[in-house]
Design a protein around this motif. Structure first.
Motif, PDB file in Angstrom:
ATOM      1  N   PRO A  49      76.411   2.244   0.620  1.00  0.00           N
ATOM      2  CA  PRO A  49      77.010   0.984   1.080  1.00  0.00           C
ATOM      3  C   PRO A  49      78.282   0.613   0.364  1.00  0.00           C
ATOM      4  O   PRO A  49      79.102  -0.106   0.909  1.00  0.00           O
ATOM      5  N   HIS A  57      73.910 -15.896  10.418  1.00  0.00           N
ATOM      6  CA  HIS A  57      73.776 -14.481  10.783  1.00  0.00           C
ATOM      7  C   HIS A  57      74.105 -13.531   9.637  1.00  0.00           C
ATOM      8  O   HIS A  57      73.710 -12.381   9.674  1.00  0.00           O
ATOM      9  N   GLY A  58      74.828 -13.976   8.624  1.00  0.00           N
ATOM     10  CA  GLY A  58      75.140 -13.083   7.513  1.00  0.00           C
ATOM     11  C   GLY A  58      74.101 -13.073   6.417  1.00  0.00           C
ATOM     12  O   GLY A  58      74.152 -12.241   5.506  1.00  0.00           O
ATOM     13  N   GLU A  87      84.568  -6.724  11.659  1.00  0.00           N
ATOM     14  CA  GLU A  87      83.203  -6.263  11.470  1.00  0.00           C
ATOM     15  C   GLU A  87      82.913  -6.058   9.984  1.00  0.00           C
ATOM     16  O   GLU A  87      83.804  -6.008   9.150  1.00  0.00           O
ATOM     17  N   ASN A  88      81.620  -5.965   9.681  1.00  0.00           N
ATOM     18  CA  ASN A  88      81.186  -5.716   8.314  1.00  0.00           C
ATOM     19  C   ASN A  88      81.444  -4.262   7.946  1.00  0.00           C
ATOM     20  O   ASN A  88      81.296  -3.366   8.769  1.00  0.00           O
ATOM     21  N   HIS A 126      71.512 -12.835  16.675  1.00  0.00           N
ATOM     22  CA  HIS A 126      71.288 -11.705  15.767  1.00  0.00           C
ATOM     23  C   HIS A 126      69.790 -11.515  15.564  1.00  0.00           C
ATOM     24  O   HIS A 126      69.022 -12.471  15.479  1.00  0.00           O
ATOM     25  N   ASN A 127      69.414 -10.247  15.494  1.00  0.00           N
ATOM     26  CA  ASN A 127      68.004  -9.885  15.297  1.00  0.00           C
ATOM     27  C   ASN A 127      67.083 -10.609  16.289  1.00  0.00           C
ATOM     28  O   ASN A 127      65.991 -11.066  15.939  1.00  0.00           O
ATOM     29  N   ALA A 134      70.076  -8.149   1.965  1.00  0.00           N
ATOM     30  CA  ALA A 134      69.737  -6.720   1.983  1.00  0.00           C
ATOM     31  C   ALA A 134      70.645  -5.927   1.048  1.00  0.00           C
ATOM     32  O   ALA A 134      70.183  -5.019   0.333  1.00  0.00           O
ATOM     33  N   LEU A 135      71.938  -6.237   1.048  1.00  0.00           N
ATOM     34  CA  LEU A 135      72.868  -5.536   0.160  1.00  0.00           C
ATOM     35  C   LEU A 135      72.549  -5.811  -1.308  1.00  0.00           C
ATOM     36  O   LEU A 135      72.635  -4.918  -2.147  1.00  0.00           O
ATOM     37  N   VAL A 174      80.200  -8.435   3.815  1.00  0.00           N
ATOM     38  CA  VAL A 174      79.665  -9.138   4.981  1.00  0.00           C
ATOM     39  C   VAL A 174      80.691 -10.184   5.398  1.00  0.00           C
ATOM     40  O   VAL A 174      81.220 -10.915   4.559  1.00  0.00           O
ATOM     41  N   GLU A 217      70.776 -12.301   6.159  1.00  0.00           N
ATOM     42  CA  GLU A 217      69.941 -11.106   5.966  1.00  0.00           C
ATOM     43  C   GLU A 217      70.770  -9.926   5.469  1.00  0.00           C
ATOM     44  O   GLU A 217      70.296  -9.130   4.651  1.00  0.00           O
ATOM     45  N   ASP A 218      72.016  -9.809   5.948  1.00  0.00           N
ATOM     46  CA  ASP A 218      72.869  -8.706   5.517  1.00  0.00           C
ATOM     47  C   ASP A 218      73.209  -8.831   4.030  1.00  0.00           C
ATOM     48  O   ASP A 218      73.179  -7.846   3.286  1.00  0.00           O
TER      49      ASP A 218
END
Length: 842
Positions: free
Chosen positions: A747, A57-58, A188-189, A203-204, A64-65, A194, A60-61
């Motif tokens: 971010p 689950h982490g 939480e992020n 997720h998603n 993206a970052l 992350v 894509e995060d």
């Protein structure tokens, strides 16, 4: 794989020319699914077999970052991935690099103990354009659990890279993926971080558990030769870390209740020990075979057969790049369960650790084995809530709780003998001795003697290291606190113990003054410390405070003596030796000097933007100053948490809020050739020609007086150029990051949880005057009052190309700082160039 001295570099065509034997490929993948650590070859083979890894689950995060960092005008960005042991964090981080290897120059740091300068040198090579390459790619560097071994290596490396890239006028951005293993995680992020929790999530619109179950079926169907029940790494994560599965799996490891256990039991216990208390650790296969040979039975059998009932929990794997075979436990959760079972069956972890030290670490000191022992016996984790380090490492705390503190000291004493030149082990032993003394009971002979002995032994092994020297002072400080807390005492007892502590901390302070940062060092014998050690100064104040309160408790007349209000002979009929008289005579002045240090230290700088220094530093400095000198002067520190509240709170608590407050503060600390002297000159000067000269002298004075103290700290702006002249941020009701961001959320910002009223922030920003300037890398200039002056960027990681810019101008104790730098539009470019030409060069 292409590699250099410090980095493993992943090429875009990695392994494409390598032909894999079917059995070798099967073994490589089988070992990974059993629980071996991920290797780059695993990702290649999974793609080749059309069995790509499940993206947690982490994933894509993180990706993206990274991709956002490549476009956000930052010269160096940091993306943090925090993960629990066994949750797949390292696999996720490597998976991201593997998938981005064609878009980025991707590399992974080989060894966490490598010096920063060597790492920076090799990263700079990655920014160079390769032959046949159309453009230079951004660099993506993976630091896999390096901060477990070296505190804040990632942060210090980022600083060095920013300076080096600017100095070389490099236009290639560098993104650091900092993968950090933590046993306690935030919920939480936030910002550029992350968090990967162990449990599977939805997720998603995709359910992780379902994806893993499908992947498990595909693996079983494709690799029919594999035994599904042995694939613990895959099974545990697919089962969402089910504790019942782990418990059922580990039933076979119940140890026999006998005095001398077989070698296979001992080896398995050692492997579970290092997996539990030094996650990610392994042993060389040759070392394990040599250990088993000490037993006369079954020497001729292969290793897997020798391990018998333990073989299904142990993974034997080959490092593809090095061609070396290693052994590890299949999964950290299995290791944790095994340690619990061993403890229930009276297998002592102190005995298992002793076996590890005796048979694996004694013949020749291995860097890897030493690091393993150091992690288990000396590395303390930071508490997630208090952000303070725990008293003891997890293994030492486990032994203290289950076996008693005498077993932990015996174990650390053994480590001191095994690693004869390493100061960290006697330092840890000294801490263990003085922290495990029962403070509720009277002091016994020897309670602190052994602690003192090993603190001095640590200093002998690494003389002149201030952080090592701190332990000796802490021994005497704790001895003093314990002494005055639990029994009647005399002034001579207090002064004797207090003097020992103060002398030790003064020696620590002297050593700290001599330490240099590694970027300035040319002599290999120099003593290096990336941060300035201020703990000796704080501890001095703590001891001075304890001396004051203890003596006044005996007789209130001591207050007059310690504050130099009365002569000793006129107040108390005392017989004091020469050392104690000198101590009493100097205490007030010594307290004043250290208070002045912290007053400036906390006013001019902070550890990280938006994060306050521990409150107990200010509290201790204030209390000590009030006792020895008198009422504390206004403003011990400059804070921004209450910016905009000036005039609404107690003036004594406001600190520096107005320019009048600031000028009063600067005058109090001003001396000829000090930065404060030149700041006052800047604020009071009328003649424009003096500006450049003042700024140059200000920066030179800062380098001479404060640079070594603030070398890794963040300098805070004391005042800003506003439409009304110079004003503090408190007067403007602004925080530094609001000025820098220009009311935009990014971010990497500190307050990601806060969503400020954009209109309100913009109105307050409208009170600032925007200054024109220019970038001439590595320098940035401001055009101010017919002068061209060099300025620092507040956010040094922001990338600015050469050309005209505008920004808000502030001043730290070092000098001018540019906030919110933005390129000037093409329409204004000609005006800006003409203005620059009229000012001349600085």
């Amino acid at each position: 794989m292409s590699s250099n001295s410090t980095l493993n570099i992943i090429e875009s065509d990695q392994f494409e020319d390598v032909v894999f034997d079917k059995e070798d490929a099967l073994l490589i993948q089988a070992n990974f699914y059993k629980g071996a650590p991920p290797q780059w070859v695993n990702f290649h083979l999974s793609e080749k077999d059309n069995l790509p890894f499940v993206k947690r689950h982490g994933y894509e995060d993180v990706r993206a970052l990274i991709e956002k960092s490549n476009t956000n005008r930052r010269i160096v960005s940091m993306v943090n991935l925090f993960h629990k042991p066994g949750s797949g964090g390292s696999t996720l981080a490597m998976q991201v690099l593997w998938d981005l290897r064609k878009e980025f120059r991707c590399a992974k740091l080989k060894d966490a103990m490598t010096e920063r300068n060597a790492i920076v040198k090799d990263v700079m090579k990655l920014t160079e354009q390769k032959t046949g390459q159309k453009r230079r790619k951004p660099v993506l560097l993976l630091l896999d659990n390096v901060d477990v071994h070296r505190d804040n290596l990632a942060k210090h490396l980022k600083r060095r890279l920013i300076d080096e890239l600017n100095y070389n006028r490099c236009t290639v951005p560098v993104i650091i993926l900092n993968c950090v293993r933590k046993t306690t995680l935030a919920e939480e992020n936030r910002g550029n971080t992350v968090t990967l929790h162990a449990n599977l999530q939805v997720h998603n619109g995709m359910e992780e558990r379902k994806n893993f179950q499908e992947h498990q079926r595909d693996i079983t169907n494709h690799y029919k030769e594999l035994q599904p029940e042995t694939l613990h790494g895959l099974n545990i994560i697919t089962g969402d870390f089910d504790q019942e599965y782990i418990a059922d799996t580990c039933k076979a490891i119940v140890p026999p209740k006998i005095k001398h256990r077989p070698r296979i039991d001992q080896l398995f216990a050692i492997l579970t020990l290092i997996s539990k208390f030094a996650p990610g650790s392994y042993l060389l296969l040759d070392q394990c075979i040599e250990f088993l040979r000490l037993s006369p039975s079954d020497r001729a059998l292969p290793f897997d057969q020798q391990m018998g009932k333990f073989s299904k929990f142990v993974v034997r794997y080959r490092c593809f790049e090095k061609g070396v075979e290693y052994v590890c436990i299949a999964h950290p959760h299995i290791a944790t369960k095994c340690v619990a079972i061993f403890t229930d069956y009276e297998v002592r972890m102190s005995a298992v650790t002793s076996l590890f030290l005796e048979y694996f670490c004694t013949e020749a000191e291995s860097h890897h084995l030493m690091q393993m022992a150091k992690t288990m016996l000396t590395m303390r984790e930071t508490d997630a809530k208090s952000e303070e380090k725990n008293k003891f490492p997890k293994l030492i705390q486990h032994i203290i709780d289950k076996e008693g503190h005498h077993m932990s000291t015996a174990l650390l004493s053994m480590a001191c003998g095994v690693f004869r030149e390493r100061p960290i082990f006697p330092q840890a032993l000294a801490r263990c001795y003085y922290l495990t003394v029962n403070k509720r009971e009277p002091i016994k002979d020897g309670d602190y003697k052994k602690a003192e002995y090993f603190a001095r032994e640590a200093i002998r092994r690494h003389p002149d290291n201030s952080f090592i020297m701190n332990t000796l002072g802490q021994v005497h400080k704790h001895h003093l606190i314990h002494f005055v807390r639990g029994q009647t005492y005399t002034h001579s007892d207090v002064l004797r113990l207090g003097r020992l502590a103060l002398d030790a901390f003064q020696e620590e302070e002297k050593a700290a003054e001599m330490e240099e940062t590694d970027e300035k060092v040319r002599d290999e014998t120099a003593n290096i410390a990336p941060t300035f050690n201020s703990w000796g100064k704080l501890a001095y104040l703590q001891v001075a405070l304890q001396i004051f309160e203890s003596l006044v408790k005996i007789n209130s007349d001591w207050r007059d003596i310690l504050t130099c209000s009365k002569e000793i002979s006129k107040s108390l009929d005392l017989q004091l030796n020469r050392k104690n008289r000198r101590l009493i005579r100097n205490l007030q002045g010594d307290v004043q000097k250290r208070f002045d240090f912290f007053e400036k230290y906390l006013t001019y700088s902070q550890g990280d933007p938006g994060r306050e220094d521990p409150a107990y530093i200010r509290e201790c400095a204030n209390r000590c100053f009030r006792n020895y000198v008198g009422a504390t002067p206004k403003a011990l520190n400059m804070t921004f948490e209450d910016a905009g509240k000036a005039g609404t709170a107690d003036p004594e608590e406001d600190g520096i809020t107005t320019m009048a407050d600031l000028q009063e503060f600067l005058e109090r600390h001003s001396s000829k050739q000090s930065p404060e002297f030149y700041h006052l000159g800047l604020l009071q000067t009328i003649g424009d020609p003096e500006l450049c000269d003042i700024v140059l002298k200000m920066e030179k004075a800062y380098e001479n007086m404060y640079e070594k103290y603030f070398r890794t700290r963040h300098l805070v702006p004391l005042y800003m150029k506003s439409t009304s002249g110079w004003q503090t941020l408190s007067e403007l009701s602004l925080k530094p990051w609001e000025v820098e961001k220009g009311a935009q959320n990014e971010p990497n910002a500190v307050e990601e949880g806060a969503m400020p009223d954009q209109r309100d922030v913009c109105e307050r920003l409208g009170k600032l005057e925007r200054i024109q300037g220019a970038v001439e890398r590595p320098k940035v200039f401001a055009f101010l009052n017919n002068n061209k002056i060099a300025v620092q960027l507040y956010n040094k990681e922001m990338f600015c190309k050469d050309g005209p810019i505008s920004f808000y101008l502030g001043f730290t104790i070092r000098g001018p700082v540019a906030f919110n730098a933005r390129k000037i539009s093409a329409l204004m470019r000609q005006t800006s160039i003409a203005s620059e030409a009229s000012y001349g060069s600085s």
